[in-house]
Design a protein around this motif. Structure first.
Motif, PDB file in Angstrom:
ATOM      1  N   LEU A   1     -39.123  -1.396 -37.183  1.00  0.00           N
ATOM      2  CA  LEU A   1     -38.382  -0.270 -36.625  1.00  0.00           C
ATOM      3  C   LEU A   1     -38.367  -0.317 -35.100  1.00  0.00           C
ATOM      4  N   VAL A   2     -39.534  -0.518 -34.504  1.00  0.00           N
ATOM      5  CA  VAL A   2     -39.595  -0.599 -33.050  1.00  0.00           C
ATOM      6  C   VAL A   2     -38.820  -1.811 -32.549  1.00  0.00           C
ATOM      7  N   GLY A   3     -38.957  -2.928 -33.253  1.00  0.00           N
ATOM      8  CA  GLY A   3     -38.226  -4.131 -32.865  1.00  0.00           C
ATOM      9  C   GLY A   3     -36.722  -3.937 -32.905  1.00  0.00           C
ATOM     10  N   SER A   4     -36.244  -3.148 -33.864  1.00  0.00           N
ATOM     11  CA  SER A   4     -34.806  -2.886 -33.969  1.00  0.00           C
ATOM     12  C   SER A   4     -34.307  -2.079 -32.778  1.00  0.00           C
ATOM     13  N   VAL A   5     -35.076  -1.068 -32.388  1.00  0.00           N
ATOM     14  CA  VAL A   5     -34.690  -0.256 -31.233  1.00  0.00           C
ATOM     15  C   VAL A   5     -34.696  -1.097 -29.956  1.00  0.00           C
ATOM     16  N   VAL A   6     -35.723  -1.938 -29.810  1.00  0.00           N
ATOM     17  CA  VAL A   6     -35.800  -2.814 -28.637  1.00  0.00           C
ATOM     18  C   VAL A   6     -34.618  -3.783 -28.627  1.00  0.00           C
ATOM     19  N   ALA A   7     -34.297  -4.342 -29.791  1.00  0.00           N
ATOM     20  CA  ALA A   7     -33.175  -5.277 -29.876  1.00  0.00           C
ATOM     21  C   ALA A   7     -31.864  -4.607 -29.492  1.00  0.00           C
ATOM     22  N   LEU A   8     -31.663  -3.364 -29.942  1.00  0.00           N
ATOM     23  CA  LEU A   8     -30.443  -2.645 -29.574  1.00  0.00           C
ATOM     24  C   LEU A   8     -30.397  -2.359 -28.078  1.00  0.00           C
ATOM     25  N   GLY A   9     -31.542  -1.970 -27.510  1.00  0.00           N
ATOM     26  CA  GLY A   9     -31.586  -1.714 -26.074  1.00  0.00           C
ATOM     27  C   GLY A   9     -31.299  -2.962 -25.265  1.00  0.00           C
ATOM     28  N   ALA A  10     -31.905  -4.085 -25.677  1.00  0.00           N
ATOM     29  CA  ALA A  10     -31.662  -5.348 -24.977  1.00  0.00           C
ATOM     30  C   ALA A  10     -30.210  -5.768 -25.107  1.00  0.00           C
ATOM     31  N   TRP A  11     -29.655  -5.554 -26.294  1.00  0.00           N
ATOM     32  CA  TRP A  11     -28.236  -5.901 -26.487  1.00  0.00           C
ATOM     33  C   TRP A  11     -27.349  -5.081 -25.547  1.00  0.00           C
ATOM     34  N   ALA A  12     -27.611  -3.779 -25.431  1.00  0.00           N
ATOM     35  CA  ALA A  12     -26.791  -2.920 -24.580  1.00  0.00           C
ATOM     36  C   ALA A  12     -26.861  -3.359 -23.117  1.00  0.00           C
ATOM     37  N   VAL A  13     -28.055  -3.710 -22.660  1.00  0.00           N
ATOM     38  CA  VAL A  13     -28.213  -4.166 -21.272  1.00  0.00           C
ATOM     39  C   VAL A  13     -27.413  -5.446 -21.040  1.00  0.00           C
ATOM     40  N   LEU A  14     -27.527  -6.403 -21.950  1.00  0.00           N
ATOM     41  CA  LEU A  14     -26.799  -7.663 -21.814  1.00  0.00           C
ATOM     42  C   LEU A  14     -25.297  -7.449 -21.890  1.00  0.00           C
ATOM     43  N   PHE A  15     -24.893  -6.525 -22.754  1.00  0.00           N
ATOM     44  CA  PHE A  15     -23.463  -6.231 -22.903  1.00  0.00           C
ATOM     45  C   PHE A  15     -22.881  -5.712 -21.591  1.00  0.00           C
ATOM     46  N   VAL A  16     -23.576  -4.771 -20.967  1.00  0.00           N
ATOM     47  CA  VAL A  16     -23.093  -4.195 -19.708  1.00  0.00           C
ATOM     48  C   VAL A  16     -23.107  -5.240 -18.594  1.00  0.00           C
ATOM     49  N   ARG A  17     -24.164  -6.043 -18.548  1.00  0.00           N
ATOM     50  CA  ARG A  17     -24.271  -7.040 -17.484  1.00  0.00           C
ATOM     51  C   ARG A  17     -23.215  -8.143 -17.631  1.00  0.00           C
ATOM     52  N   LEU A  18     -22.846  -8.491 -18.850  1.00  0.00           N
ATOM     53  CA  LEU A  18     -21.843  -9.534 -19.078  1.00  0.00           C
ATOM     54  C   LEU A  18     -20.465  -9.071 -18.615  1.00  0.00           C
ATOM     55  N   GLY A  19     -20.164  -7.804 -18.812  1.00  0.00           N
ATOM     56  CA  GLY A  19     -18.918  -7.229 -18.294  1.00  0.00           C
ATOM     57  C   GLY A  19     -17.661  -7.728 -18.992  1.00  0.00           C
ATOM     58  N   ASP A  20     -16.585  -7.733 -18.249  1.00  0.00           N
ATOM     59  CA  ASP A  20     -15.262  -8.075 -18.768  1.00  0.00           C
ATOM     60  C   ASP A  20     -15.165  -9.591 -19.000  1.00  0.00           C
ATOM     61  N   SER A  21     -15.434  -9.997 -20.224  1.00  0.00           N
ATOM     62  CA  SER A  21     -15.428 -11.419 -20.556  1.00  0.00           C
ATOM     63  C   SER A  21     -15.154 -11.589 -22.051  1.00  0.00           C
ATOM     64  N   TRP A  22     -14.477 -12.673 -22.384  1.00  0.00           N
ATOM     65  CA  TRP A  22     -14.256 -12.974 -23.801  1.00  0.00           C
ATOM     66  C   TRP A  22     -15.543 -13.423 -24.490  1.00  0.00           C
ATOM     67  N   TRP A  23     -16.576 -13.735 -23.703  1.00  0.00           N
ATOM     68  CA  TRP A  23     -17.873 -14.029 -24.294  1.00  0.00           C
ATOM     69  C   TRP A  23     -18.466 -12.803 -24.992  1.00  0.00           C
ATOM     70  N   GLN A  24     -17.874 -11.656 -24.752  1.00  0.00           N
ATOM     71  CA  GLN A  24     -18.332 -10.450 -25.429  1.00  0.00           C
ATOM     72  C   GLN A  24     -18.106 -10.521 -26.942  1.00  0.00           C
ATOM     73  N   LEU A  25     -17.236 -11.420 -27.381  1.00  0.00           N
ATOM     74  CA  LEU A  25     -17.064 -11.583 -28.829  1.00  0.00           C
ATOM     75  C   LEU A  25     -18.338 -12.138 -29.462  1.00  0.00           C
ATOM     76  N   ALA A  26     -19.073 -12.964 -28.707  1.00  0.00           N
ATOM     77  CA  ALA A  26     -20.378 -13.431 -29.195  1.00  0.00           C
ATOM     78  C   ALA A  26     -21.361 -12.268 -29.252  1.00  0.00           C
ATOM     79  N   MET A  27     -21.250 -11.344 -28.300  1.00  0.00           N
ATOM     80  CA  MET A  27     -22.086 -10.149 -28.336  1.00  0.00           C
ATOM     81  C   MET A  27     -21.728  -9.264 -29.530  1.00  0.00           C
TER      82      MET A  27
END
Length: 331
Positions: free
Chosen positions: A12-38
C-alpha cells in the motif's frame, strides 16, 4: 490463514510512493510525446493497485471489515476510478457460482458470446460472422475494458439503486477522474492529452483483461440446472497459471485462481503455499485440477471463444456432467 500485515502495508505504501514519483516525473517531463510511455507506466501502476483493491475486498488484508472496505474504496474509487460497490456486488455473485450459465455475471451476454446459448441469440449476418471469429477479437477488445469499467462505475453511482457510501464513492470518483484530467491538461496540449488518456485507459484495460481472462474462460460452463458441491463448483471451472513468482506478481496472485476461489480471504502470499495441498487433495479425490502456462491459457481462451461462436454443443460441459454423475450414488 494468518494475516500478512507487513506484506500489505509495504504494498500500500509502495503504491502511494509510486504514484507520487510518477506525478513528479510526469510534470518534469512536460510537453513531450514521451509522455505516452508515462501513460503506459501509469496503466501498470493502476492495475497493480486494482489487484490490491481486490485483495482488500476479499478481506485478505485486515481482520477489520471496515479497514478492508476503506482500503478498497480508496484503491478502487479514488486511485483507479472504479466503483467499489458496483464491482463488489458483481464479483460476489461470480464467486458464488463461477461460470454458471444464467448466474455468473462474468459470462453474461455482452460484447462477446461466452456461452453457446448467447451465440444462438445472435441473429444478424454481421453478428454471426463476428461470434464465429470472436476469439481473435478478444484481446483487442480488452483495450475498451478500462473505459467500460470507468463508465460502469460512474453509472452505478449515479443510479437510484441501493449503494453503500454513495456520496463517498461519488466524491472519490469525481476527485480521481477530475484530478487526472486536470493534471494531464495542465501539462499537455489537448491533442497530446487525449492521446495520453487513450493509451493509459487502453493499456489498463488490456492488462486487466489479460490477467483475468485465463482464470475461467475456456473452462467448463455449468448448466443452470446442474448442482455441484462447493469443492467441484470452484475447482472444475478455474484454471491456475504456472510460471513462478514473476507470473504471480504480473497477475496479482490471480495465477492461483483455484486456491483463491476455495479460500477467498487467504492472503495473497499464502496461495502458493496451499497450492500443493489442494492439488494433492484433488488428485486423491479424482477431481480434475487444471494448471497451464500463460501462453497455453491464452490459446485456450481464443479457441474456446471461436468454438462457442460456431454455436455447436460446448464440449467443455461434458467433464462437469461426468463429475456430477460420478458423485450422485454417494449423495
Amino acid at each position: 490463514m494468518r494475516r500478512r500485515y507487513g506484506y500489505y502495508w509495504a504494498k500500500l505504501v509502495g503504491s502511494v510512493v509510486a504514484l507520487g514519483a510518477w506525478a513528479v516525473l510526469f510534470v518534469r517531463l512536460g510537453d513531450s510525446w514521451w509522455q505516452l510511455a508515462m501513460a503506459a507506466t501509469l496503466a501498470v501502476v493502476m492495475t497493480q493497485i486494482a489487484f490490491l483493491g481486490h485483495d482488500a475486498a476479499h478481506r485478505q488484508m485486515f481482520a477489520s471489515a471496515a479497514w478492508n472496505d476503506w482500503v478498497s474504496l480508496v484503491a478502487a474509487n479514488l486511485l483507479v476510478g472504479i466503483s467499489y460497490g458496483w464491482w463488489r456486488s458483481k464479483h460476489n455473485r461470480h464467486h458464488a457460482n463461477p461460470n454458471k450459465d444464467g448466474t455468473d455475471p462474468d459470462i453474461a451476454p455482452g460484447a462477446l458470446a461466452l456461452t453457446p446459448a448467447a451465440a444462438e441469440r445472435v441473429r444478424s449476418p454481421l453478428g454471426r460472422w463476428f461470434v464465429r471469429h470472436q476469439g481473435w477479437f478478444f484481446f483487442p477488445l480488452t483495450a475498451f475494458e478500462g473505459l467500460s469499467l470507468h463508465w460502469d462505475g460512474v453509472r452505478r453511482v449515479a443510479s437510484r439503486g441501493a449503494l453503500n457510501r454513495r456520496w463517498v464513492e461519488a466524491a472519490f470518483l469525481t476527485m480521481r477522474h477530475g484530478g487526472l484530467c486536470t493534471l494531464v491538461l495542465l501539462v499537455l496540449p489537448p491533442g497530446k492529452a487525449l492521446a495520453f488518456l487513450a493509451v493509459q485507459v487502453g493499456l489498463f484495460g488490456i492488462y486487466l483483461g489479460c490477467a483475468f481472462a485465463p482464470n475461467h474462460i475456456g473452462m467448463p460452463v455449468v448448466p443452470a440446472t446442474l448442482k455441484l458441491d462447493f469443492l467441484r463448483r470452484q475447482v472444475l471451472v478455474s484454471r491456475n497459471i504456472t510460471g513462478g513468482p514473476a507470473v504471480s506478481v504480473l497477475m496479482g496472485g490471480l495465477n492461483y485462481q483455484i486456491e483463491h476461489h476455495l479460500f477467498p480471504s487467504l492472503a495473497r502470499p499464502h496461495l502458493r503455499k496451499v497450492q500443493p495441498l489442494v492439488a494433492a487433495y484433488c488428485a486423491a479425490e479424482g477431481i480434475p485440477y487444471t494448471q497451464t502456462s500463460l501462453v497455453s491459457a491464452y490459446r485456450q481462451v481464443i479457441e474456446h471463444l471461436n468454438r462457442v461462436g460456431l454455436r455447436g454443443n460446448d464440449p467443455f460441459l461434458c467433464p462437469l456432467v461426468a463429475q456430477r454423475r460420478a458423485i450422485e450414488p454417494a449423495t
